[in-house]
Design a protein around this motif. Structure first.
Motif, PDB file in Angstrom:
ATOM      1  N   MET A  27      39.646  40.796  35.824  1.00 42.82           N
ATOM      2  CA  MET A  27      39.203  40.522  34.457  1.00 42.82           C
ATOM      3  C   MET A  27      37.808  41.087  34.223  1.00 42.82           C
ATOM      4  O   MET A  27      37.536  41.707  33.185  1.00 42.82           O
ATOM      5  CB  MET A  27      39.231  39.011  34.194  1.00 42.82           C
ATOM      6  CG  MET A  27      38.868  38.633  32.775  1.00 42.82           C
ATOM      7  SD  MET A  27      39.192  36.878  32.387  1.00 42.82           S
ATOM      8  CE  MET A  27      37.826  36.101  33.268  1.00 42.82           C
ATOM      9  N   ALA A  28      36.920  40.876  35.195  1.00 44.53           N
ATOM     10  CA  ALA A  28      35.558  41.418  35.071  1.00 44.53           C
ATOM     11  C   ALA A  28      35.579  42.942  35.041  1.00 44.53           C
ATOM     12  O   ALA A  28      34.867  43.572  34.246  1.00 44.53           O
ATOM     13  CB  ALA A  28      34.699  40.922  36.226  1.00 44.53           C
ATOM     14  N   HIS A  29      36.395  43.543  35.907  1.00 37.26           N
ATOM     15  CA  HIS A  29      36.476  45.002  35.949  1.00 37.26           C
ATOM     16  C   HIS A  29      37.011  45.567  34.644  1.00 37.26           C
ATOM     17  O   HIS A  29      36.552  46.618  34.181  1.00 37.26           O
ATOM     18  CB  HIS A  29      37.362  45.439  37.108  1.00 37.26           C
ATOM     19  CG  HIS A  29      36.679  45.382  38.438  1.00 37.26           C
ATOM     20  ND1 HIS A  29      37.261  45.852  39.594  1.00 37.26           N
ATOM     21  CD2 HIS A  29      35.460  44.913  38.801  1.00 37.26           C
ATOM     22  CE1 HIS A  29      36.428  45.672  40.612  1.00 37.26           C
ATOM     23  NE2 HIS A  29      35.322  45.102  40.145  1.00 37.26           N
ATOM     24  N   LEU A 182      28.497  34.667  25.339  1.00 32.22           N
ATOM     25  CA  LEU A 182      28.857  36.011  24.913  1.00 32.22           C
ATOM     26  C   LEU A 182      29.454  36.805  26.068  1.00 32.22           C
ATOM     27  O   LEU A 182      30.471  37.499  25.908  1.00 32.22           O
ATOM     28  CB  LEU A 182      27.642  36.738  24.351  1.00 32.22           C
ATOM     29  CG  LEU A 182      27.822  38.240  24.068  1.00 32.22           C
ATOM     30  CD1 LEU A 182      28.951  38.476  23.069  1.00 32.22           C
ATOM     31  CD2 LEU A 182      26.517  38.860  23.582  1.00 32.22           C
ATOM     32  N   ILE A 183      28.833  36.722  27.241  1.00 31.88           N
ATOM     33  CA  ILE A 183      29.330  37.458  28.404  1.00 31.88           C
ATOM     34  C   ILE A 183      30.735  36.991  28.770  1.00 31.88           C
ATOM     35  O   ILE A 183      31.613  37.800  29.087  1.00 31.88           O
ATOM     36  CB  ILE A 183      28.359  37.309  29.587  1.00 31.88           C
ATOM     37  CG1 ILE A 183      27.044  38.036  29.274  1.00 31.88           C
ATOM     38  CG2 ILE A 183      28.971  37.853  30.873  1.00 31.88           C
ATOM     39  CD1 ILE A 183      25.938  37.749  30.262  1.00 31.88           C
ATOM     40  N   PHE A 184      30.950  35.683  28.714  1.00 29.36           N
ATOM     41  CA  PHE A 184      32.289  35.185  29.022  1.00 29.36           C
ATOM     42  C   PHE A 184      33.279  35.633  27.957  1.00 29.36           C
ATOM     43  O   PHE A 184      34.415  35.994  28.262  1.00 29.36           O
ATOM     44  CB  PHE A 184      32.280  33.660  29.143  1.00 29.36           C
ATOM     45  CG  PHE A 184      33.485  33.140  29.875  1.00 29.36           C
ATOM     46  CD1 PHE A 184      33.571  33.246  31.250  1.00 29.36           C
ATOM     47  CD2 PHE A 184      34.539  32.573  29.180  1.00 29.36           C
ATOM     48  CE1 PHE A 184      34.692  32.789  31.929  1.00 29.36           C
ATOM     49  CE2 PHE A 184      35.661  32.114  29.843  1.00 29.36           C
ATOM     50  CZ  PHE A 184      35.741  32.214  31.233  1.00 29.36           C
ATOM     51  N   GLY A 185      32.877  35.630  26.693  1.00 25.91           N
ATOM     52  CA  GLY A 185      33.753  36.122  25.639  1.00 25.91           C
ATOM     53  C   GLY A 185      34.084  37.587  25.822  1.00 25.91           C
ATOM     54  O   GLY A 185      35.216  38.025  25.572  1.00 25.91           O
ATOM     55  N   LEU A 186      33.121  38.356  26.272  1.00 27.71           N
ATOM     56  CA  LEU A 186      33.328  39.775  26.551  1.00 27.71           C
ATOM     57  C   LEU A 186      34.382  39.956  27.633  1.00 27.71           C
ATOM     58  O   LEU A 186      35.247  40.829  27.539  1.00 27.71           O
ATOM     59  CB  LEU A 186      31.996  40.384  26.965  1.00 27.71           C
ATOM     60  CG  LEU A 186      31.878  41.885  27.148  1.00 27.71           C
ATOM     61  CD1 LEU A 186      30.480  42.340  26.759  1.00 27.71           C
ATOM     62  CD2 LEU A 186      32.158  42.302  28.578  1.00 27.71           C
ATOM     63  N   GLY A 191      41.292  39.302  29.083  1.00 32.82           N
ATOM     64  CA  GLY A 191      41.647  38.454  30.205  1.00 32.82           C
ATOM     65  C   GLY A 191      43.011  37.791  30.053  1.00 32.82           C
ATOM     66  O   GLY A 191      43.436  37.440  28.947  1.00 32.82           O
ATOM     67  N   ASP A 192      43.677  37.605  31.185  1.00 29.46           N
ATOM     68  CA  ASP A 192      44.926  36.856  31.243  1.00 29.46           C
ATOM     69  C   ASP A 192      44.607  35.387  30.969  1.00 29.46           C
ATOM     70  O   ASP A 192      43.718  34.818  31.607  1.00 29.46           O
ATOM     71  CB  ASP A 192      45.535  37.024  32.634  1.00 29.46           C
ATOM     72  CG  ASP A 192      46.887  36.347  32.773  1.00 29.46           C
ATOM     73  OD1 ASP A 192      47.054  35.217  32.279  1.00 29.46           O
ATOM     74  OD2 ASP A 192      47.785  36.951  33.402  1.00 29.46           O
ATOM     75  N   PRO A 193      45.319  34.738  30.046  1.00 27.94           N
ATOM     76  CA  PRO A 193      45.027  33.325  29.753  1.00 27.94           C
ATOM     77  C   PRO A 193      45.069  32.430  30.981  1.00 27.94           C
ATOM     78  O   PRO A 193      44.281  31.478  31.082  1.00 27.94           O
ATOM     79  CB  PRO A 193      46.123  32.949  28.745  1.00 27.94           C
ATOM     80  CG  PRO A 193      46.465  34.245  28.070  1.00 27.94           C
ATOM     81  CD  PRO A 193      46.343  35.292  29.131  1.00 27.94           C
ATOM     82  N   ILE A 196      41.801  32.991  32.842  1.00 24.24           N
ATOM     83  CA  ILE A 196      40.723  32.331  32.106  1.00 24.24           C
ATOM     84  C   ILE A 196      40.752  30.830  32.362  1.00 24.24           C
ATOM     85  O   ILE A 196      39.723  30.197  32.621  1.00 24.24           O
ATOM     86  CB  ILE A 196      40.834  32.635  30.600  1.00 24.24           C
ATOM     87  CG1 ILE A 196      40.618  34.127  30.337  1.00 24.24           C
ATOM     88  CG2 ILE A 196      39.834  31.796  29.803  1.00 24.24           C
ATOM     89  CD1 ILE A 196      40.979  34.557  28.938  1.00 24.24           C
ATOM     90  N   LYS A 197      41.946  30.248  32.308  1.00 22.63           N
ATOM     91  CA  LYS A 197      42.094  28.813  32.563  1.00 22.63           C
ATOM     92  C   LYS A 197      41.632  28.462  33.972  1.00 22.63           C
ATOM     93  O   LYS A 197      40.962  27.440  34.184  1.00 22.63           O
ATOM     94  CB  LYS A 197      43.547  28.402  32.357  1.00 22.63           C
ATOM     95  CG  LYS A 197      43.809  26.918  32.534  1.00 22.63           C
ATOM     96  CD  LYS A 197      45.270  26.596  32.269  1.00 22.63           C
ATOM     97  CE  LYS A 197      45.541  25.105  32.470  1.00 22.63           C
ATOM     98  NZ  LYS A 197      46.982  24.788  32.223  1.00 22.63           N
ATOM     99  N   ALA A 198      41.997  29.308  34.947  1.00 22.17           N
ATOM    100  CA  ALA A 198      41.600  29.050  36.339  1.00 22.17           C
ATOM    101  C   ALA A 198      40.090  29.118  36.507  1.00 22.17           C
ATOM    102  O   ALA A 198      39.496  28.296  37.210  1.00 22.17           O
ATOM    103  CB  ALA A 198      42.295  30.045  37.273  1.00 22.17           C
ATOM    104  N   VAL A 199      39.464  30.103  35.875  1.00 18.70           N
ATOM    105  CA  VAL A 199      38.006  30.243  35.974  1.00 18.70           C
ATOM    106  C   VAL A 199      37.311  29.040  35.343  1.00 18.70           C
ATOM    107  O   VAL A 199      36.388  28.456  35.924  1.00 18.70           O
ATOM    108  CB  VAL A 199      37.540  31.553  35.307  1.00 18.70           C
ATOM    109  CG1 VAL A 199      36.023  31.604  35.236  1.00 18.70           C
ATOM    110  CG2 VAL A 199      38.076  32.760  36.079  1.00 18.70           C
TER     111      VAL A 199
END
Length: 240
Positions: A27-29, A182-186, A191-193, A196-199
């Motif tokens: 997701m970050a990549h 903002l960074i997380f929204g970016l 991202g796979d839902p 995102i839920k796991a993070v």
């Protein structure tokens, strides 16, 4: 709970300890690939002398450069040593390559950072900055592809879930709190839902409840200012 690439729970059989769930790295990549791929043209499109627009794009560039630096700093400090210690010949064969790539990225990053302040103030020198960003993008894309092929499978086997979380905690600890949503929204944008839920599953309750709402809204507004649209092109996790 951490899973392998097939969706199975990954556990250290010796200690019954959950191992790294590396899906957040993809997701970050994806976010880094997208934003650094779009940056050179954003810079070139700034009219010479348009300092107002240069500040908007420049602030976005600065944000991304800081995210990238902290991301790789965390790997240097917390990931490579553990893989070398535990990963045997397989890790010993690839970690030096990763370290060399990080060095090349840092050099390219430094070139961008050196050019950025004056460009943000004046809007002059767009081609030079864009060329530097093109080079940074090229070495970054190569590195992320190598990491996904060779490092993430090793991390699943040799790094615990708790240790893996330290990578994200390292970056967030050095990130201004006002920038975190903002960074997380970016990152959430492609991202796979489930990822995102796991993070967010490790975050405090207010963040778990609010981040899925606030993050995308902040990124949409930010993208509108920077890209001219709340929905910039999605390049995907494996774009090159």
């Amino acid at each position: 709970m951490p899973v392998d690439f097939l969706g199975k729970v990954t556990v250290n059989q010796n200690h019954r300890e959950a191992m790294a769930d590396v899906r957040d790295m993809y997701m970050a990549h994806a976010a880094l690939r997208r934003e650094f791929s779009l940056l050179p043209q954003l810079v070139r499109d700034v009219a010479p002398g348009d300092a107002k627009r240069a500040e908007i794009v420049g602030a976005h560039t600065d944000l991304l450069c800081n995210v990238l630096h902290l991301h790789h700093e965390g790997e240097d400090l917390l990931l490579w040593p553990r893989l070398v210690e535990r990963g045997g010949e397989e890790a010993a064969a690839i970690v030096p390559t990763m370290e060399a790539q990080h060095h090349a990225i840092e050099e390219a990053h430094a070139a961008v950072v050196a050019l950025l302040p004056q460009w943000r103030r004046t809007g002059h020198g767009s081609d030079r900055l864009a060329d530097a960003l093109e080079h940074l993008r090229a070495v970054l894309i190569e590195h992320m592809a190598t990491e996904e092929t060779h490092i993430l499978p090793l991390a699943q086997r040799y790094v615990t879930a708790a240790e893996w979380m330290e990578l994200g905690e390292h970056g967030m600890a050095k990130t201004p709190k006002k920038q975190a949503p903002l960074i997380f929204g970016l990152a959430m944008y492609e991202g796979d839902p489930e990822v995102i839920k796991a993070v967010l599953g490790h975050a405090p309750l207010p963040a778990r409840l609010l981040m899925p709402i606030i993050g995308p809204r902040l990124f949409a507004a930010h993208a509108k200012r920077v890209h001219g649209t709340a929905t910039p092109p999605r390049l995907g996790a494996n774009a090159n």
